[in-house]
Enzyme design. Structure first.
Site, PDB file in Angstrom:
ATOM      1  N   ASP A  43       0.820 -24.474  33.688  1.00 48.38           N
ATOM      2  CA  ASP A  43       0.615 -24.721  35.113  1.00 48.38           C
ATOM      3  C   ASP A  43       1.623 -25.765  35.593  1.00 48.38           C
ATOM      4  O   ASP A  43       1.548 -26.930  35.207  1.00 48.38           O
ATOM      5  CB  ASP A  43      -0.819 -25.225  35.336  1.00 48.38           C
ATOM      6  CG  ASP A  43      -1.264 -25.130  36.773  1.00 48.38           C
ATOM      7  OD1 ASP A  43      -0.478 -24.659  37.609  1.00 48.38           O
ATOM      8  OD2 ASP A  43      -2.405 -25.522  37.063  1.00 48.38           O
ATOM      9  N   ASP A  44       2.582 -25.354  36.410  1.00 49.17           N
ATOM     10  CA  ASP A  44       3.603 -26.260  36.963  1.00 49.17           C
ATOM     11  C   ASP A  44       4.603 -26.749  35.911  1.00 49.17           C
ATOM     12  O   ASP A  44       5.280 -27.753  36.133  1.00 49.17           O
ATOM     13  CB  ASP A  44       2.972 -27.496  37.616  1.00 49.17           C
ATOM     14  CG  ASP A  44       2.286 -27.189  38.932  1.00 49.17           C
ATOM     15  OD1 ASP A  44       1.977 -26.018  39.176  1.00 49.17           O
ATOM     16  OD2 ASP A  44       2.059 -28.125  39.714  1.00 49.17           O
ATOM     17  N   CYS A  83       1.087 -21.738  42.882  1.00 45.31           N
ATOM     18  CA  CYS A  83       0.115 -21.172  41.943  1.00 45.31           C
ATOM     19  C   CYS A  83      -0.519 -19.868  42.424  1.00 45.31           C
ATOM     20  O   CYS A  83      -0.417 -18.829  41.769  1.00 45.31           O
ATOM     21  CB  CYS A  83      -0.996 -22.181  41.670  1.00 45.31           C
ATOM     22  SG  CYS A  83      -0.409 -23.790  41.095  1.00 45.31           S
ATOM     23  N   LYS A 143      -7.646 -21.573  34.068  1.00 51.04           N
ATOM     24  CA  LYS A 143      -7.500 -21.616  35.521  1.00 51.04           C
ATOM     25  C   LYS A 143      -7.478 -20.218  36.130  1.00 51.04           C
ATOM     26  O   LYS A 143      -6.822 -19.314  35.619  1.00 51.04           O
ATOM     27  CB  LYS A 143      -6.201 -22.359  35.858  1.00 51.04           C
ATOM     28  CG  LYS A 143      -5.788 -22.285  37.318  1.00 51.04           C
ATOM     29  CD  LYS A 143      -4.556 -23.112  37.578  1.00 51.04           C
ATOM     30  CE  LYS A 143      -4.028 -22.921  38.980  1.00 51.04           C
ATOM     31  NZ  LYS A 143      -2.931 -23.854  39.306  1.00 51.04           N
ATOM     32  N   HIS A 145      -7.916 -19.768  40.296  1.00 49.15           N
ATOM     33  CA  HIS A 145      -7.265 -20.148  41.558  1.00 49.15           C
ATOM     34  C   HIS A 145      -6.924 -18.950  42.441  1.00 49.15           C
ATOM     35  O   HIS A 145      -5.908 -18.958  43.141  1.00 49.15           O
ATOM     36  CB  HIS A 145      -6.003 -20.984  41.295  1.00 49.15           C
ATOM     37  CG  HIS A 145      -5.669 -21.906  42.441  1.00 49.15           C
ATOM     38  ND1 HIS A 145      -4.466 -22.575  42.535  1.00 49.15           N
ATOM     39  CD2 HIS A 145      -6.392 -22.254  43.544  1.00 49.15           C
ATOM     40  CE1 HIS A 145      -4.462 -23.307  43.623  1.00 49.15           C
ATOM     41  NE2 HIS A 145      -5.613 -23.136  44.261  1.00 49.15           N
ATOM     42  N   HIS A 299      -0.394 -29.918  34.917  1.00 48.88           N
ATOM     43  CA  HIS A 299      -0.725 -30.076  36.337  1.00 48.88           C
ATOM     44  C   HIS A 299      -1.526 -31.371  36.481  1.00 48.88           C
ATOM     45  O   HIS A 299      -2.367 -31.680  35.641  1.00 48.88           O
ATOM     46  CB  HIS A 299      -1.553 -28.879  36.809  1.00 48.88           C
ATOM     47  CG  HIS A 299      -1.701 -28.771  38.300  1.00 48.88           C
ATOM     48  ND1 HIS A 299      -2.402 -29.685  39.055  1.00 48.88           N
ATOM     49  CD2 HIS A 299      -1.237 -27.848  39.182  1.00 48.88           C
ATOM     50  CE1 HIS A 299      -2.364 -29.331  40.333  1.00 48.88           C
ATOM     51  NE2 HIS A 299      -1.661 -28.210  40.430  1.00 48.88           N
ATOM     52  N   ASP A 351       3.692 -20.639  35.599  1.00 49.99           N
ATOM     53  CA  ASP A 351       3.481 -19.884  36.831  1.00 49.99           C
ATOM     54  C   ASP A 351       4.584 -20.108  37.859  1.00 49.99           C
ATOM     55  O   ASP A 351       4.791 -19.298  38.760  1.00 49.99           O
ATOM     56  CB  ASP A 351       2.097 -20.168  37.425  1.00 49.99           C
ATOM     57  CG  ASP A 351       1.841 -21.647  37.673  1.00 49.99           C
ATOM     58  OD1 ASP A 351       2.678 -22.486  37.307  1.00 49.99           O
ATOM     59  OD2 ASP A 351       0.770 -21.970  38.240  1.00 49.99           O
ATOM     60  N   HIS A 352       5.308 -21.220  37.750  1.00 51.32           N
ATOM     61  CA  HIS A 352       6.457 -21.509  38.622  1.00 51.32           C
ATOM     62  C   HIS A 352       7.122 -22.783  38.113  1.00 51.32           C
ATOM     63  O   HIS A 352       6.738 -23.308  37.060  1.00 51.32           O
ATOM     64  CB  HIS A 352       6.036 -21.649  40.094  1.00 51.32           C
ATOM     65  CG  HIS A 352       4.897 -22.590  40.314  1.00 51.32           C
ATOM     66  ND1 HIS A 352       5.025 -23.951  40.195  1.00 51.32           N
ATOM     67  CD2 HIS A 352       3.595 -22.365  40.624  1.00 51.32           C
ATOM     68  CE1 HIS A 352       3.871 -24.529  40.424  1.00 51.32           C
ATOM     69  NE2 HIS A 352       2.973 -23.583  40.673  1.00 51.32           N
ATOM     70  N   LYS A 376       9.004 -26.769  42.516  1.00 55.56           N
ATOM     71  CA  LYS A 376       7.769 -26.180  43.031  1.00 55.56           C
ATOM     72  C   LYS A 376       7.759 -26.159  44.562  1.00 55.56           C
ATOM     73  O   LYS A 376       8.220 -27.097  45.203  1.00 55.56           O
ATOM     74  CB  LYS A 376       6.575 -26.979  42.514  1.00 55.56           C
ATOM     75  CG  LYS A 376       5.228 -26.524  43.057  1.00 55.56           C
ATOM     76  CD  LYS A 376       4.106 -27.361  42.468  1.00 55.56           C
ATOM     77  CE  LYS A 376       2.745 -26.940  43.055  1.00 55.56           C
ATOM     78  NZ  LYS A 376       1.625 -27.676  42.431  1.00 55.56           N
TER      79      LYS A 376
END
Length: 586
Positions: A43-44, A83, A143, A145, A299, A351-352, A376
């Site tokens: 995540d991130d 996300c 996660k 989201h 994250h 995810d990014h 991001k």
């Protein structure tokens, strides 16, 4: 007669022998028609935070081992720089614009509340749903989201179990600093300040009016003062009932449809996520399974157990990444322990890109995107969308291989559907491409010719893979304004906008050749690039064709859908008395 018979037999046997000798060797792919599939998503996480992508100070030996034993993609890109839209694209194989999962608003571009009504539409077909139909046991740990409810507290129309997962354990929302009472609140911080200021001003006006009436300085009827005081109280309740209890409304854990922790006890979240992941592998080892382990790590607020605190030279963020890598190792060990290594495809990605602007004082709490510009929330620049992408499948995929071809997170959809023996939906556009031929080396180039890079619903950039020349052209039509000037991000806002005063429109667009300039440092022009006009015309034709494939759909991230609605709030008690610790009880 014997000689003739011998010749006849030889004429029959020889082609058979030659056929067996010339037949390609059997691979596990031809034997294992339905491999286990383990998808690991950070995540991130910035691409520059991983050892095998160039980081030599944060230790990621287990992720690096995956790359050494498999295939590493160097041009793996997310379909969105945030996300919610990126994960929607990952699960559906489609640009998030097609499912209504990209936003028209600059400030609210992701699912904002568990009690909102937006989310991944029920009519979208995820790869989990197809694999479930193919006999797979499907699980999501971590996660989500992508929303929970539509019209009532328990309809769970957006819930993972309504999108093809047999089992869910984790956060229906995302980890935020509000989940950690010792951290500075993160969610909608600027708007919350305005609400507090407005409340104080209204309260001050009310108090001044009351004092003026009592002292006779102001001639105001008591009925008017009562109404003003009532308005002050109602205004405060209207926003504090949501923003004052973020930890209770958003920081929850669920097992399937049941809320198990409200609020979540963050000290043990890591161990619970890992335990559930390994338990899922052990439970379903005798049949094909899909495990999507969606990490809460990397994250904010960077939940890190005491064992890993202080181990990294990059502060808390580095400690957190190293702990996530350790978790990857534990999952790989569980696969090995159950003798599933050769029958399991493992995939790792983020995810990014990393969040450059996420800082608290001098502490950097976001990731690093290596040589790539931006981060991001930036839909065009490489730093916001270029992510790690690693595949491992011993005996099927080559080892220690690096592929420098454009690929997308959306490609996982058709890839896993193909491996499971399923069929892609025929009633909708699927933007992803099956990666198996590229990963196995049976084709030289990615199937992607054009990739479209959106920021919300706004097209910011387009990538053209000109396969005959090897060039990878990228045209930027919109770029964010970095502040302060010369910085690599939008530090004045906390993240970069998609439209409005915070962006610049380029006509003609900024053009780069990523094969020569991956950092996007030197834009080309008609004077420096003879093919400039030809490239731009080709890209603009592709944009026209792409837009013809888009159809209007309901906006899942509209203002109405993202606001908190008490009647949709997941609750483990009788609303509003929502608190429980069923994990602690167990």
């Amino acid at each position: 007669t014997s000689f003739i018979l011998l010749c006849f037999r030889t004429s029959l046997v020889t082609p058979l022998i030659l056929g067996l000798l010339l037949q390609p060797p059997l691979t596990q792919l031809s034997i294992i028609t339905q491999p286990n599939i383990v998808l690991l998503m950070a995540d991130d996480l910035g691409i520059g935070d991983v050892g095998c992508y160039g980081n030599d100070t944060i230790r990621t030996p287990n992720i690096d081992r995956l790359a050494k034993e498999g295939v590493k993609l160097t041009q793996h890109v997310a379909a969105a720089p945030l996300c919610t839209p990126s994960r929607a694209a990952f699960l559906t194989g489609r640009y998030p614009l097609r499912s209504g999962m990209d936003a028209i608003n600059n400030n609210y571009r992701v699912i904002f509340w568990n009690g909102g009504s937006g989310g991944l539409p029920p009519n979208e077909t995820t790869f989990a749903k197809i694999l479930q139909q193919q006999g797979y046991s499907t699980g999501l740990i971590g996660k989500w989201h992508l929303g929970v409810n539509c019209e009532s507290r328990n309809d769970h129309c957006h819930h993972p179990l309504n999108h093809g997962f047999d089992y869910f354990y984790g956060m229906p929302f995302t980890l935020i600093s509000d989940c950690q009472p010792t951290e500075t609140p993160e969610m909608d911080r600027a708007f919350r300040r305005k609400l507090w200021l407005s409340t104080q001003m209204i309260g001050l006006v009310t108090l001044t009016a009351v004092l003026g009436r009592l002292t006779g300085l102001i001639s105001v009827r008591w009925k008017m003062l009562t109404c003003l005081a009532g308005f002050s109280v109602l205004f405060f309740i209207s926003w504090f009932s949501s923003y004052g209890f973020v930890q209770y409304w958003n920081c929850i854990l669920m097992r399937n449809h049941e809320v198990t922790e409200q609020p979540m006890v963050t000290d043990r979240t890591t161990s619970l996520i890992l335990r559930e992941s390994i338990s899922f592998i052990e439970r379903y080892k005798h049949k094909p399974f899909l495990l999507f382990l969606s990490f809460l790590h990397s994250h904010t607020p960077l939940l890190t157990t005491e064992k890993f605190l202080g181990r990294s030279s990059h502060g808390l963020y580095g400690d957190n990444v190293e702990e996530m890598d350790w978790m990857v190792g534990q999952v790989l060990d569980a696969i090995d322990k159950e003798a599933l290594k050769n029958t399991t495809l493992v995939y790792f990605a983020s995810d990014h890109g990393g969040w450059l602007e996420r800082q608290e004082g001098k502490r950097q709490l976001g990731g690093w995107n290596g040589i790539y510009r931006g981060g991001k929330a930036m839909g065009g620049w490489e730093g916001g969308i270029r992510v790690p992408g690693i595949f491992r499948w011993p005996g099927v995929l080559p080892t220690g291989t690096v592929i420098d071809e454009p690929t997308s997170l959306m490609d996982i959809y058709p890839t896993v559907v193909h491996l499971a023996g399923g069929m892609l939906p025929q009633d909708r556009v699927i933007d992803g491409r099956n990666l198996m031929p590229l990963l196995r080396g049976t084709v030289e180039h990615s199937e992607h010719e054009f990739l479209f890079h959106y920021c919300g619903i706004h097209l910011h950039a387009v990538r053209w893979h000109q396969k005959d020349s090897g060039a990878i052209w990228k045209a930027h039509y919109v770029t964010p304004v970095f502040r302060p000037s010369g910085a690599g991000g939008c530090y004045d806002r906390g993240f970069c906008p998609c439209f409005g005063e915070g962006v610049i429109h380029h006509n003609p667009p900024l053009l780069f050749d990523l094969s020569r300039d991956p950092s996007e440092a030197n834009p080309l022009s008609p004077d420096t690039e003879p093919l400039f006009d030809i490239v731009i015309k080709q890209i603009e034709r592709a944009i026209e064709e792409h837009r013809r494939t888009l159809t209007p759909v309901p906006e899942q991230l509209s203002m109405y859908n993202i606001i908190w609605k008490p009647w949709l709030q997941p609750c483990c008690g009788t609303f509003p008395f929502c608190w429980c610790d069923k994990e602690g009880d167990n």
